[in-house]
Design a protein around this motif. Structure first.
Motif, PDB file in Angstrom:
ATOM      1  N   ARG A   1       0.828  -1.215   0.000  1.00 32.04           N
ATOM      2  CA  ARG A   1       0.000   0.000   0.000  1.00 32.04           C
ATOM      3  C   ARG A   1       0.862   1.265   0.000  1.00 32.04           C
ATOM      4  NH1 ARG A   1      -4.006   0.015   4.679  1.00 32.04           N
ATOM      5  NH2 ARG A   1      -4.663   1.921   3.648  1.00 32.04           N
ATOM      6  N   ILE A   2       1.936   1.258   0.786  1.00 29.81           N
ATOM      7  CA  ILE A   2       2.830   2.420   0.838  1.00 29.81           C
ATOM      8  C   ILE A   2       3.515   2.604  -0.508  1.00 29.81           C
ATOM      9  CG2 ILE A   2       4.952   3.336   1.865  1.00 29.81           C
ATOM     10  CD1 ILE A   2       4.039   1.957   4.517  1.00 29.81           C
ATOM     11  N   LYS A   3       3.986   1.511  -1.113  1.00 29.20           N
ATOM     12  CA  LYS A   3       4.671   1.613  -2.403  1.00 29.20           C
ATOM     13  C   LYS A   3       3.738   2.143  -3.486  1.00 29.20           C
ATOM     14  CE  LYS A   3       6.464  -2.582  -2.414  1.00 29.20           C
ATOM     15  NZ  LYS A   3       7.325  -3.741  -2.788  1.00 29.20           N
ATOM     16  N   ALA A   4       2.508   1.684  -3.502  1.00 31.80           N
ATOM     17  CA  ALA A   4       1.537   2.189  -4.483  1.00 31.80           C
ATOM     18  C   ALA A   4       1.279   3.678  -4.260  1.00 31.80           C
ATOM     19  CB  ALA A   4       0.234   1.404  -4.402  1.00 31.80           C
ATOM     20  N   TYR A   5       1.170   4.076  -3.004  1.00 30.83           N
ATOM     21  CA  TYR A   5       0.971   5.497  -2.687  1.00 30.83           C
ATOM     22  C   TYR A   5       2.159   6.325  -3.167  1.00 30.83           C
ATOM     23  CZ  TYR A   5       1.116   9.763   0.081  1.00 30.83           C
ATOM     24  OH  TYR A   5       1.238  11.069   0.480  1.00 30.83           O
ATOM     25  N   LEU A   6       3.371   5.880  -2.883  1.00 34.52           N
ATOM     26  CA  LEU A   6       4.554   6.642  -3.281  1.00 34.52           C
ATOM     27  C   LEU A   6       4.707   6.715  -4.796  1.00 34.52           C
ATOM     28  CD1 LEU A   6       7.182   5.397  -0.661  1.00 34.52           C
ATOM     29  CD2 LEU A   6       5.933   7.568  -0.677  1.00 34.52           C
ATOM     30  N   ARG A   7       4.308   5.656  -5.479  1.00 35.73           N
ATOM     31  CA  ARG A   7       4.431   5.589  -6.928  1.00 35.73           C
ATOM     32  C   ARG A   7       3.315   6.367  -7.630  1.00 35.73           C
ATOM     33  NH1 ARG A   7       4.713   0.467  -7.225  1.00 35.73           N
ATOM     34  NH2 ARG A   7       2.475   0.186  -7.391  1.00 35.73           N
ATOM     35  N   GLU A   8       2.085   6.258  -7.124  1.00 33.05           N
ATOM     36  CA  GLU A   8       0.929   6.786  -7.857  1.00 33.05           C
ATOM     37  C   GLU A   8       0.106   7.840  -7.138  1.00 33.05           C
ATOM     38  OE1 GLU A   8      -1.080   3.097  -8.286  1.00 33.05           O
ATOM     39  OE2 GLU A   8       0.540   2.228  -9.474  1.00 33.05           O
ATOM     40  N   GLY A   9       0.135   7.854  -5.825  1.00 34.32           N
ATOM     41  CA  GLY A   9      -0.773   8.738  -5.093  1.00 34.32           C
ATOM     42  C   GLY A   9      -0.162   9.982  -4.504  1.00 34.32           C
ATOM     43  N   LEU A  10       1.140   9.979  -4.301  1.00 32.64           N
ATOM     44  CA  LEU A  10       1.805  11.125  -3.680  1.00 32.64           C
ATOM     45  C   LEU A  10       1.838  12.291  -4.648  1.00 32.64           C
ATOM     46  CD1 LEU A  10       3.461  12.284  -1.293  1.00 32.64           C
ATOM     47  CD2 LEU A  10       5.487  11.376  -2.431  1.00 32.64           C
ATOM     48  N   LYS A  11       1.311  13.410  -4.219  1.00 33.79           N
ATOM     49  CA  LYS A  11       1.308  14.620  -5.054  1.00 33.79           C
ATOM     50  C   LYS A  11       2.478  15.505  -4.629  1.00 33.79           C
ATOM     51  CE  LYS A  11      -2.488  13.297  -6.946  1.00 33.79           C
ATOM     52  NZ  LYS A  11      -2.267  12.105  -7.698  1.00 33.79           N
ATOM     53  N   CYS A  12       3.388  15.742  -5.559  1.00 36.41           N
ATOM     54  CA  CYS A  12       4.555  16.578  -5.287  1.00 36.41           C
ATOM     55  C   CYS A  12       4.377  17.931  -5.973  1.00 36.41           C
ATOM     56  CB  CYS A  12       5.823  15.904  -5.801  1.00 36.41           C
ATOM     57  SG  CYS A  12       6.235  14.396  -4.886  1.00 36.41           S
TER      58      CYS A  12
END
Length: 87
Positions: free
Chosen positions: A75-86
């Motif tokens: 779940r964290i990896k998916a968030y960092l790859r696709e969900g994190l807005k920079c």
């Protein structure tokens, strides 16, 4: 019998508190699990495709497997790859 009711009430209250304190979103999961051991890094300096490997490294080489289970890591990896807005 009253003591049994009191014990049940305390147990249910403790379970409710524990449940409410659990991270609900991938962002909360990232913040709570990763900040358990260190200050959160600025992962926005990495390309989105490279960010999941940080989680793998932390789990395999730095002992984070004791804090982050495989399902949480996914779940964290998916968030960092696709969900994190920079910015």
């Amino acid at each position: 019998m009253r003591w049994l009711v009191a014990v049940a009430a305390v147990s249910l209250g403790g379970a409710a508190w524990w449940w409410s304190a659990q991270p609900r979103t991938p962002a909360e999961l990232f913040r709570t699990r990763c900040a358990t051991c260190h200050e959160l890094p600025d992962v926005c300096v990495f390309a989105p495709a490279d960010r999941p490997s940080i989680v793998d490294t932390m789990r395999s080489a730095n002992g984070a497997d004791a804090v982050i289970d495989p399902e949480e890591a996914a779940r964290i990896k998916a968030y960092l790859r696709e969900g994190l807005k920079c910015p």
